[in-house]
Design a protein around this motif. Structure first.
Motif, PDB file in Angstrom:
ATOM      1  N   TRP A  92      -2.628   4.578  15.928  1.00  0.00           N
ATOM      2  CA  TRP A  92      -2.345   6.011  15.902  1.00  0.00           C
ATOM      3  C   TRP A  92      -1.912   6.477  17.278  1.00  0.00           C
ATOM      4  N   HIS A  93      -0.909   7.363  17.310  1.00  0.00           N
ATOM      5  CA  HIS A  93      -0.417   7.939  18.562  1.00  0.00           C
ATOM      6  C   HIS A  93      -0.337   9.448  18.402  1.00  0.00           C
ATOM      7  N   THR A  94      -0.744  10.154  19.436  1.00  0.00           N
ATOM      8  CA  THR A  94      -0.652  11.614  19.453  1.00  0.00           C
ATOM      9  C   THR A  94       0.618  12.015  20.192  1.00  0.00           C
ATOM     10  N   LEU A 113      10.244  15.153  14.848  1.00  0.00           N
ATOM     11  CA  LEU A 113       8.944  15.258  14.198  1.00  0.00           C
ATOM     12  C   LEU A 113       8.215  16.496  14.695  1.00  0.00           C
ATOM     13  N   LYS A 114       7.182  16.881  13.959  1.00  0.00           N
ATOM     14  CA  LYS A 114       6.292  17.918  14.437  1.00  0.00           C
ATOM     15  C   LYS A 114       5.243  17.289  15.343  1.00  0.00           C
ATOM     16  N   PRO A 115       4.825  17.959  16.399  1.00  0.00           N
ATOM     17  CA  PRO A 115       3.750  17.409  17.236  1.00  0.00           C
ATOM     18  C   PRO A 115       2.504  17.140  16.392  1.00  0.00           C
ATOM     19  N   GLY A 116       1.855  16.023  16.666  1.00  0.00           N
ATOM     20  CA  GLY A 116       0.648  15.686  15.910  1.00  0.00           C
ATOM     21  C   GLY A 116       0.334  14.214  16.029  1.00  0.00           C
ATOM     22  N   ASN A 117      -0.502  13.713  15.129  1.00  0.00           N
ATOM     23  CA  ASN A 117      -0.938  12.317  15.136  1.00  0.00           C
ATOM     24  C   ASN A 117      -0.106  11.523  14.133  1.00  0.00           C
ATOM     25  N   TYR A 118       0.340  10.326  14.560  1.00  0.00           N
ATOM     26  CA  TYR A 118       1.197   9.498  13.714  1.00  0.00           C
ATOM     27  C   TYR A 118       0.713   8.052  13.752  1.00  0.00           C
ATOM     28  N   ASP A 119       0.661   7.452  12.558  1.00  0.00           N
ATOM     29  CA  ASP A 119       0.242   6.062  12.384  1.00  0.00           C
ATOM     30  C   ASP A 119       1.491   5.184  12.476  1.00  0.00           C
ATOM     31  N   ILE A 120       1.655   4.495  13.617  1.00  0.00           N
ATOM     32  CA  ILE A 120       2.881   3.747  13.893  1.00  0.00           C
ATOM     33  C   ILE A 120       2.613   2.258  13.721  1.00  0.00           C
ATOM     34  N   GLN A 121       3.498   1.599  12.961  1.00  0.00           N
ATOM     35  CA  GLN A 121       3.405   0.153  12.738  1.00  0.00           C
ATOM     36  C   GLN A 121       4.698  -0.513  13.181  1.00  0.00           C
ATOM     37  N   MET A 134       3.588   5.334   9.193  1.00  0.00           N
ATOM     38  CA  MET A 134       2.940   5.101   7.911  1.00  0.00           C
ATOM     39  C   MET A 134       2.459   6.378   7.223  1.00  0.00           C
ATOM     40  N   ASN A 135       2.225   7.439   7.964  1.00  0.00           N
ATOM     41  CA  ASN A 135       1.633   8.633   7.346  1.00  0.00           C
ATOM     42  C   ASN A 135       2.653   9.729   7.050  1.00  0.00           C
ATOM     43  N   ILE A 136       3.954   9.382   7.064  1.00  0.00           N
ATOM     44  CA  ILE A 136       4.979  10.334   6.641  1.00  0.00           C
ATOM     45  C   ILE A 136       5.954   9.610   5.723  1.00  0.00           C
ATOM     46  N   GLY A 137       6.721  10.367   4.973  1.00  0.00           N
ATOM     47  CA  GLY A 137       7.644   9.779   4.027  1.00  0.00           C
ATOM     48  C   GLY A 137       8.962   9.303   4.626  1.00  0.00           C
ATOM     49  N   PRO A 138       9.627  10.093   5.509  1.00  0.00           N
ATOM     50  CA  PRO A 138      10.942   9.690   6.015  1.00  0.00           C
ATOM     51  C   PRO A 138      10.901   8.367   6.757  1.00  0.00           C
ATOM     52  N   ARG A 139      11.983   7.591   6.629  1.00  0.00           N
ATOM     53  CA  ARG A 139      12.107   6.314   7.320  1.00  0.00           C
ATOM     54  C   ARG A 139      12.358   6.550   8.812  1.00  0.00           C
ATOM     55  N   PHE A 140      11.759   5.699   9.646  1.00  0.00           N
ATOM     56  CA  PHE A 140      11.882   5.877  11.092  1.00  0.00           C
ATOM     57  C   PHE A 140      13.313   5.626  11.556  1.00  0.00           C
ATOM     58  N   GLN A 141      13.756   6.477  12.478  1.00  0.00           N
ATOM     59  CA  GLN A 141      15.021   6.295  13.182  1.00  0.00           C
ATOM     60  C   GLN A 141      14.802   6.666  14.644  1.00  0.00           C
ATOM     61  N   GLN A 161       0.822  -1.206   0.000  1.00  0.00           N
ATOM     62  CA  GLN A 161       0.000   0.000   0.000  1.00  0.00           C
ATOM     63  C   GLN A 161       0.862   1.263   0.000  1.00  0.00           C
ATOM     64  N   ARG A 162       2.003   1.216   0.677  1.00  0.00           N
ATOM     65  CA  ARG A 162       2.905   2.376   0.662  1.00  0.00           C
ATOM     66  C   ARG A 162       3.460   2.611  -0.737  1.00  0.00           C
ATOM     67  N   LYS A 163       3.762   1.522  -1.437  1.00  0.00           N
ATOM     68  CA  LYS A 163       4.228   1.651  -2.817  1.00  0.00           C
ATOM     69  C   LYS A 163       3.138   2.265  -3.693  1.00  0.00           C
ATOM     70  N   ILE A 164       1.916   1.784  -3.512  1.00  0.00           N
ATOM     71  CA  ILE A 164       0.799   2.330  -4.293  1.00  0.00           C
ATOM     72  C   ILE A 164       0.595   3.807  -3.960  1.00  0.00           C
ATOM     73  N   ALA A 165       0.680   4.139  -2.674  1.00  0.00           N
ATOM     74  CA  ALA A 165       0.479   5.531  -2.252  1.00  0.00           C
ATOM     75  C   ALA A 165       1.540   6.442  -2.870  1.00  0.00           C
ATOM     76  N   ALA A 166       2.790   5.971  -2.905  1.00  0.00           N
ATOM     77  CA  ALA A 166       3.856   6.781  -3.502  1.00  0.00           C
ATOM     78  C   ALA A 166       3.623   6.975  -4.992  1.00  0.00           C
ATOM     79  N   ARG A 167       3.054   5.968  -5.637  1.00  0.00           N
ATOM     80  CA  ARG A 167       2.804   6.059  -7.079  1.00  0.00           C
ATOM     81  C   ARG A 167       1.585   6.921  -7.374  1.00  0.00           C
ATOM     82  N   MET A 168       0.512   6.801  -6.610  1.00  0.00           N
ATOM     83  CA  MET A 168      -0.736   7.497  -6.908  1.00  0.00           C
ATOM     84  C   MET A 168      -0.797   8.899  -6.348  1.00  0.00           C
TER      85      MET A 168
END
Length: 774
Positions: free
Chosen positions: A756-758, A736-744, A724-731, A482-489
């Protein structure tokens, strides 16, 4: 009056003609791109870099033409003058254009101007998509790609921006305009979007075919574990047979060593015993006991020296004696014979010995020596030190005669474990060859680890993280795919999109949600409070970009068009000047001609500025009460008449020359082939750094207050963490900017965690426990 040499004048005419080609292409591309609505950032960057590059060349040519004749007195001086001038002028124009625009127009803009520019750009895009009709405007959407339409639409954003009352007048129509605009544009692009979606399906189908083939190879690898185990077990048998052969060879070598020592030291040992017997016979009297002891001591010393040379240390002489058992019958017979021969004395002595605790003349053992080499060979072989050397060299004791005993020997098991450990097959420290089941388990574990590693490597090459044996449905819905599809679409992507939807499903599940999403985003931005467009606001950059898209195209288009027209008019005059002969002493008549010629140079300029709005017909300005004339009047009120006239002049002239640039590009492809150079020049563009240098400290402090650092701890080894909801790879510790993040979080043998985590500002730490599978 001195003029340049003719060959330089010819060169400048040729360079001006050549310059006309890329400048006309830029002009046409600017009109075509902006006229179709707000371009994508990468398209705008390409256009901007290309335009600034050509402008730098054009200004360099203009100033080079104005250099005095003495700079071109020789060819070398002329070349150096051109090179030095270009090195100074081109970077100044290339970087200076953007710097001045940003510094004077974009950066100082107010939040109100940026918000209004956003509305103006949206209205232009809506008009281009035929999503809005302006009463009295002679706009034909069926002729969208005509030069007149594209010119009008490219300039319309700037004209609409000149009417400050437009925002309040359109307030009640914003929602309908935006909704209609988004829908019209989406449906206008439906065929292309679905075609791109179809290509995505084909690519994913090929990827799934490769994935399925990889899964089959993985499954076949596991199915072949019994064959692999049989192959490893053959190595077991080969290692044991080879070891047994080596052991037998070592035993033969040991026997050969013993034989050699027996041949060398056996006679010496025999001589030692012979000489010792002679000493005892020679000095058998009691009075000669000291001489007998000295003789034996000398022989013992010589024996010690000789036998130590065998490399086995000192060996007691008694070791070499042959021991024989004496039977009772032999003892009795010998006693009787001796008693007869001594007249009973020997028998009396035996009785006395027995009475005093002696053996009574009866012996259990008999000791003798020999010169037989075979005897000495066996004695050397039986020496503990000699056997210890053998075991030190081979790891086995000497004398294993049966293959079955060698097979189960502990050292054989050690060698087998070492052999397979080198191949990555780990066997337990207590493993024995009889434990075939444990061996099979170890082989199965090794094969699976290798298959898993190959699978991970293949997935890493493709930028995926997929488990084995997914169905097509599971494959396309997996988060990694799905990430590949999202990057393409891009913006068209929706959660859990299927790659095999038909047109109806694509429209229902992709197009319509995107229309709703984009409409909501547009309206939210246009209805947002004005301060959100100020520096630091969430729409500040969008507002700046909108401002650039409405004010820069009219300026760039007018200047580019003016330069093209001037070049076209100047070329005939420059060509005519080629035939003027230089003269130092001109007559009054010649001077008058030159003055007249100079005056005539300005006449085309005056005619070019004044005649097009009068002579060239344009349907958008033909009626005095047309909306375009209304907007041009508003531009005059809000800025100045000169800018308004430049827009009107461009509206009349641009449609005439737009096809020229398109034709140049059609045959030369200069703009298309400029793309690699555009990327390279964009990396060298220091304008943004210069613009930001004065605000670095303030922005840094502001960013620190608005940032969070994230640390994710997981109880599973080899855990892979993704946002999942940002482009950069996790390290770990990423900012990050404060906000909501989809963590897998995924890990082998565990269920996938996704939530999701705030995250608030400051250092944030998450602890995640994964649930084991099964």
């Amino acid at each position: 009056m001195k003029i340049k040499p003719r060959y330089w004048r010819i060169l400048f005419v040729l360079m001006s003609a050549v310059y006309l080609l890329p400048e006309a292409i830029f002009n046409a591309q600017l009109v075509s791109l902006i006229g179709l609505g707000t371009p994508k950032p990468e398209q705008l960057e390409h256009l901007e870099i290309y335009g600034r590059t050509i402008s730098g060349i054009g200004v360099s040519l203009l100033l080079a033409d104005l250099l005095p004749a003495r700079c071109f007195r020789t060819a070398m001086r002329g070349v150096l003058s051109l090179v030095l001038l270009t090195l100074v002028v081109w970077p100044s124009v290339f970087f200076g254009q953007k710097y001045l625009v940003e510094k004077l127009l974009v950066r100082p803009s107010s939040a109100e101007q940026r918000q209004f520019a956003t509305l103006s750009a949206a209205l232009r895009d809506a008009l281009a998509a035929n999503a809005v009709e302006i009463s009295g405007l002679n706009y034909d959407p069926q002729e969208l790609h005509s030069s007149e339409n594209l010119t009008f639409l490219a300039l319309f954003g700037g004209m609409a921006y000149g009417d400050h009352n437009l925002a309040s007048n359109l307030d009640q129509y914003k929602e309908r305009i935006i909704a209609n605009f988004v829908q019209k544009r989406a449906y206008a692009q439906f065929e292309q979007s679905y075609q791109d979606y179809g290509q995505l399906y084909q690519e994913l189908s090929r990827s799934y075919q490769q994935y399925a083939e990889g899964s089959n190879r993985y499954n076949q690898t596991l199915a072949d574990i019994p064959k692999r185990e049989q192959g490893y077990w053959q190595q077991v048998e080969q290692q044991i047979n080879s070891g047994w052969q080596q052991y037998q060879q070592a035993q033969k070598a040991q026997i050969a060593k013993a034989e050699a020592r027996a041949q060398k030291y056996g006679p010496k040992i025999y001589d030692y015993f012979e000489a010792k017997g002679k000493c005892q016979k020679r000095y058998d009297k009691y009075s000669e006991r000291e001489r007998r002891a000295e003789c034996i001591t000398r022989l013992d010393a010589r024996y010690k020296t000789e036998v130590s040379k065998a490399g086995l240390g000192y060996i007691e002489p008694d070791y070499w004696l042959i021991v024989e058992d004496i039977s009772t019958t032999e003892n009795v017979t010998n006693s009787a014979i001796m008693g007869v021969l001594t007249g009973g004395i020997y028998t009396a002595m035996q009785a006395l010995s027995a009475a005093t605790g002696g053996d009574g003349g009866f012996k259990d053992k008999r000791y003798k020596y020999t010169d037989d080499p075979d005897f000495y060979r066996e004695k050397f072989l039986a020496l503990p030190k000699f056997q210890a050397l053998f075991e030190q060299q081979t790891g086995y004791p000497y004398g294993i005669s049966q293959f079955s005993d060698f097979r189960i020997h502990d050292h054989t098991q050690v060698l087998l474990r070492q052999h397979f450990n080198k191949q990555g097959l780990t066997l337990a420290e207590n493993w024995q060859i009889a434990d075939r089941q444990s061996f099979y388990t170890a082989v199965a574990s090794k094969v699976k680890q290798e298959a898993d590693q190959r699978w991970r490597n293949e997935m890493a090459k493709r930028g995926l993280s997929l488990p084995i044996n997914l169905t097509w449905q599971q494959f396309q819905l997996h988060p990694s795919v799905q990430r590949k599809i999202a990057a393409r679409m891009g913006d068209l992507y929706v959660d859990n999109i299927h790659a095999d939807w038909n047109q109806a499903n694509f429209k229902q599940y992709v197009l319509e949600p995107n229309i709703q999403k984009r409409t909501t985003q547009y309206l939210a931005m246009l209805k947002e409070a004005e301060q959100e467009f100020a520096d630091g606001g969430k729409y500040a950059e969008h507002g700046k970009q909108a401002l650039r898209s409405v004010i820069i195209p009219p300026i760039s288009m007018s200047l580019s068009l003016f330069l093209i027209c001037m070049t076209l008019l100047k070329l005939p005059l420059k060509t005519a000047e080629l035939f003027i002969k230089p003269s130092d002493n001109a007559s009054e008549r010649t001077k008058v001609k030159r003055i007249t010629m100079t005056s005539l140079k300005f006449l085309p300029l005056l005619l070019l500025i004044s005649l097009p709005p009068l002579l060239v017909h344009n349907r958008y300005t033909a009626r005095s009460d047309s909306p375009v004339n209304y907007f041009l009047g508003k531009v005059t009120e809000s800025s100045n008449p000169l800018f308004s006239y430049a827009l009107r002049w461009t509206l009349h002239v641009q449609p005439l020359l737009h096809p020229l640039g398109l034709t140049f590009e059609q045959y030369s492809h200069i703009y298309q082939h400029f793309s690699p150079l555009a990327h390279a020049l964009a990396k060298l563009d220091i304008t943004q750094q210069l613009l930001d240098s004065s605000d670095v400290r303030r922005k840094a402090e502001q960013l620190i207050k608005q940032q969070t650092t994230l640390q994710v701890n997981c109880d599973a080894n080899d855990a892979v963490i993704r946002i999942m909801n940002i482009g950069p790879r996790f390290q770990q510790g990423m900012t990050l900017k404060p906000g909501n993040y989809d963590i897998q979080v995924t890990a082998p043998g565990y269920q996938t965690y996704r939530s999701w985590h705030t995250l608030d500002a400051g250092a944030q730490q998450l602890s995640i426990e994964l649930t084991p599978l099964g």
